[in-house]
Design an enzyme around this catalytic site. Structure first.
Site, PDB file in Angstrom:
ATOM      1  N   GLY A   1     -14.894  93.231 -43.000  1.00 51.78           N
ATOM      2  CA  GLY A   1     -14.630  94.561 -42.443  1.00 51.78           C
ATOM      3  C   GLY A   1     -15.869  95.406 -42.587  1.00 51.78           C
ATOM      4  N   GLY A   2     -16.422  95.363 -43.790  1.00 49.88           N
ATOM      5  CA  GLY A   2     -17.648  96.107 -44.049  1.00 49.88           C
ATOM      6  C   GLY A   2     -18.355  95.503 -45.233  1.00 49.88           C
ATOM      7  N   MET A   3     -19.675  95.655 -45.280  1.00 47.40           N
ATOM      8  CA  MET A   3     -20.445  95.262 -46.456  1.00 47.40           C
ATOM      9  C   MET A   3     -21.302  96.448 -46.835  1.00 47.40           C
ATOM     10  SD  MET A   3     -21.156  93.153 -48.784  1.00 47.40           S
ATOM     11  CE  MET A   3     -22.227  93.718 -50.104  1.00 47.40           C
ATOM     12  N   GLU A   4     -21.127  96.908 -48.086  1.00 44.13           N
ATOM     13  CA  GLU A   4     -21.670  98.190 -48.522  1.00 44.13           C
ATOM     14  C   GLU A   4     -23.160  98.168 -48.841  1.00 44.13           C
ATOM     15  OE1 GLU A   4     -19.981  96.087 -52.236  1.00 44.13           O
ATOM     16  OE2 GLU A   4     -19.366  96.316 -50.155  1.00 44.13           O
ATOM     17  N   ASN A   5     -23.960  97.512 -48.010  1.00 43.82           N
ATOM     18  CA  ASN A   5     -25.401  97.506 -48.261  1.00 43.82           C
ATOM     19  C   ASN A   5     -25.895  98.954 -48.317  1.00 43.82           C
ATOM     20  OD1 ASN A   5     -25.461  94.621 -48.105  1.00 43.82           O
ATOM     21  ND2 ASN A   5     -25.262  94.817 -45.898  1.00 43.82           N
TER      22      ASN A   5
ATOM     23  N   GLU B   1     -16.282 101.901 -47.837  1.00 39.91           N
ATOM     24  CA  GLU B   1     -17.696 101.518 -48.007  1.00 39.91           C
ATOM     25  C   GLU B   1     -18.513 102.677 -48.578  1.00 39.91           C
ATOM     26  OE1 GLU B   1     -17.994  98.486 -47.917  1.00 39.91           O
ATOM     27  OE2 GLU B   1     -16.294  97.950 -46.664  1.00 39.91           O
TER      28      GLU B   1
ATOM     29  N   HIS C   1     -18.254 102.910 -52.292  1.00 41.12           N
ATOM     30  CA  HIS C   1     -19.115 101.961 -53.020  1.00 41.12           C
ATOM     31  C   HIS C   1     -20.465 102.578 -53.399  1.00 41.12           C
ATOM     32  CE1 HIS C   1     -17.047  98.193 -53.387  1.00 41.12           C
ATOM     33  NE2 HIS C   1     -16.766  98.109 -52.103  1.00 41.12           N
TER      34      HIS C   1
END
Length: 650
Positions: free
Chosen positions: A298-302, A326, A329
């Protein structure tokens, strides 16, 4: 309840952390023997055909690690996490200060050692041992082609279908297949990168600075220390649009207008609310990159640049809670980080709690409780499938050597973690005091990696009256039980403020479960005003009651085209599950259609489970759909689907 406030438990010197002694069985590296101060990547991206051989696609260049020896007796070798897909051609040691006349540059021998199926050790041998506290740089010349950390997409796997795309996904232990590193969340460093791309491509990274250096080169700098798993790169045909004072959206040109429309003006409100609750947003920018449809998450909190699924472009801002998650995070996970993957709940349980605090302030308690109820339903579903006593249903998971932390991923750290943080807030009994505590917690542990003990000791110091009461050992709710006993959470937060939205959905589901549905009563319920999560909750109830009496699902789909023809991914997932559970074969095509349109793991795996648990026709649909879509899925998702289609030992 009055808090002692942060002053009494804040000392100028940083507290010794339990995490300083923590082991990480998922890393082959000597991260306790050396401190990593900075990483610099100098890479050139080449889009060619897949596979080895000349002209094939890959990233070529150098990784330079700036290190300091921590061992009092010095060290004669350094071990880094690496992967068989990384081809290291040369290693050079630079001793002395940069620019120093006395700086020594010497090639050093290196070799690899087996570690696990998800990585190997790269051992660099120093001709002359390095001394205690000595600083040096190690330059590694390498190439990476096909592998689990760098995902190459053919044009047909993108939204625009014209140009290829490449991105990296580091969490949990995949960045060792992108560059040699200490691939553990236990340590953090700053990084910079220079990336050269072919004509017509743009590079973006999880960095606070983004600069164009000439037509085809991009320079990046991350000025805050982060763990290796948060270093991320994407290269493709990308455009951007400003959507707030410190935010822009990035996407393929064919999606940029939709992305701008969906998120213009809303991100700043989420960020500002987060800052009020949890303290300053330290990362500078908050940008979003809308990924190609095959992106498995869904999302990656880079940090500075969250990677998100295009499924969030629902057209009605109904899935914005994923962005709030996100953004949360930025404090929980990116600023205060779990020291190993067995403590993943410290990242995700807190983030769920933070997301729901922001959501309560912006959208109200009823909506947030409804969203939390759908989360609780997912946890119930997971525990029913896995068995409550499954060791993965503990908050603190014991990851055995050789086990890929990704294979332990499930709902427990998110939703059971949320329940534990909610329980700690309940013990305090005053929301404002608990919010203040969370702000103090972030401030205390920022830029560090911790274990549950570090957090819980701080909690009891901050609230000495709770410590005096012995709240850590209340029978049935012991902190130790929360962390180390599998099963359903001992405490569930009260979601009754959501009743005004949940009750009508439950009553409507009840009407549809009748053998002769009362259409007059059904048509009297105006679902046109319902928010997405109310519809999701309704469909969850229908799914629980399925299979419905014959003909009811067909009638339900005809009555609510808003549901049966939805473009919203959360609704499409549940409608697909209902179709399969009721063996409603005339709409099986919708399941295949949805799985062809995106590759998000959270949507893909439940539908394959439902197909394989269904009729002969449903199982055939699973095999047909997989053979049609496998080439556009992420390699991890392919592996998981294969296990569903042909379980080991079957």
């Amino acid at each position: 309840m009055e808090s002692s406030g942060p002053s009494s438990c804040h000392s100028a010197a940083r507290r010794p952390l339990h995490s300083a002694q923590a082991v990480d069985v998922a890393s082959a590296s000597s991260f306790r023997a050396f401190e990593i101060l900075h990483l610099h990547l100098d890479l050139r991206a080449e889009f060619g055909p897949p596979g080895p051989g000349p002209g094939s696609r890959g990233l070529n260049g150098k990784a330079t690690l700036e290190l300091r020896c921590l061992l009092p007796e010095g060290a004669s070798e350094l071990r880094l996490d690496s992967h068989s897909c990384l081809e290291v051609m040369a290693a050079t040691l630079l001793r002395g200060q940069p620019g120093d006349q006395q700086q020594l540059t010497e090639p050093v021998p290196f070799h690899t050692q087996p570690f696990s199926h998800y990585g190997q050790a790269l051992c660099v041998v120093f001709p002359k041992p390095c001394c205690a506290a000595e600083r040096f740089r190690l330059e590694l010349t390498y190439r990476v082609g096909e592998g689990p950390g760098v995902c190459w997409l053919a044009p047909e796997q993108t939204a625009g279908k014209k140009k290829p795309f490449v991105y990296t996904q580091g969490q949990a232990v995949l960045n060792r297949a992108f560059f040699p590193c200490f691939d553990t969340p236990a340590v953090k460093c700053t990084y910079s990168a220079l990336v050269e791309v072919p004509d017509g491509f743009t590079a973006v990274m999880s960095a606070s600075t983004w600069e164009r250096r000439g037509p085809n080169k991009f320079f990046f700098q991350m000025s805050q220390p982060i763990p290796s798993y948060l270093i991320a790169l994407a290269i493709g045909d990308l455009a951007s649009a400003e959507v707030g004072p410190r935010s822009r959206v990035w996407a393929e040109p064919c999606l940029i207008e939709a992305a701008k429309e969906e998120y213009n003006g809303v991100i700043e409100e989420f960020l500002a609310t987060g800052e009020k609750l949890f303290g300053p947003y330290v990362w500078g920018r908050y940008d979003l990159l809308f990924m190609p449809p095959s992106f498995p998450f869904g999302g990656m909190e880079n940090p500075c640049l969250t990677f998100v699924t295009p499924c969030l472009l629902a057209g009605d801002r109904s899935l914005a809670d994923v962005i709030i998650h996100e953004i949360s995070h930025s404090w929980f996970g990116n600023l205060v980080t779990n020291a190993n993957w067995g403590e993943f709940w410290l990242n995700e349980g807190f983030t769920m709690y933070a997301q729901r605090r922001i959501s309560t302030i912006l959208f109200g308690a009823a909506y947030t409780c409804l969203e939390a109820a759908t989360g609780r339903a997912l946890l119930r579903q997971h525990m029913d499938v896995s068995g409550e006593e499954n060791p993965l249903n503990k908050l603190r998971v014991k990851i055995e050597p050789g086990v890929d932390p990704d294979d332990t991923y499930n709902e427990t750290p998110y939703e059971k973690g949320y329940c534990f943080v909610s329980y700690l807030a309940h013990l305090v009994g005053d929301q404002e005091q608990f919010d203040k505590f969370l702000k103090a917690y972030v401030d205390e542990f920022k830029f560090q990696s911790i274990l549950a003990e570090d957090f819980l000791e701080f909690y009891l110091e901050y609230f000495p009256e709770l410590k005096k009461k012995g709240v850590d050992s209340i029978p049935g709710f012991e902190f130790n039980r929360w962390l180390n006993t599998p099963g359903w959470p001992p405490y569930l937060p009260d979601l009754s403020p959501g009743d005004s939205l949940m009750k009508p959905a439950e009553e409507l589901a009840e009407l549809w479960a009748a053998s002769e549905p009362d259409m007059q009563a059904i048509e009297a319920v105006a679902i046109s005003t319902w928010k997405t999560y109310q519809l999701v909750y309704f469909l969850d109830k229908i799914l629980q009651k399925s299979p419905l009496p014959p003909g009811n699902v067909k009638k339900l789909g005809e009555t609510y085209p808003k549901i049966s023809n939805a473009q919203n991914a959360e609704l499409r997932l549940r409608w697909g599950q209902i179709i399969l559970k009721n063996d409603h074969q005339e709409e099986f095509w919708k399941v295949k259609d949805f799985l062809q349109s995106q590759g998000k793991q959270k949507y893909t795996l439940p539908l394959y489970h439902a197909m394989m648990g269904g009729s002969e026709m449903a199982r055939t649909l699973a095999k047909e759909t997989f053979s049609a879509t496998a080439s556009q899925l992420h390699s991890n998702v392919v592996n998981y689907v294969q296990q569903i289609l042909a379980p080991k030992g079957s």
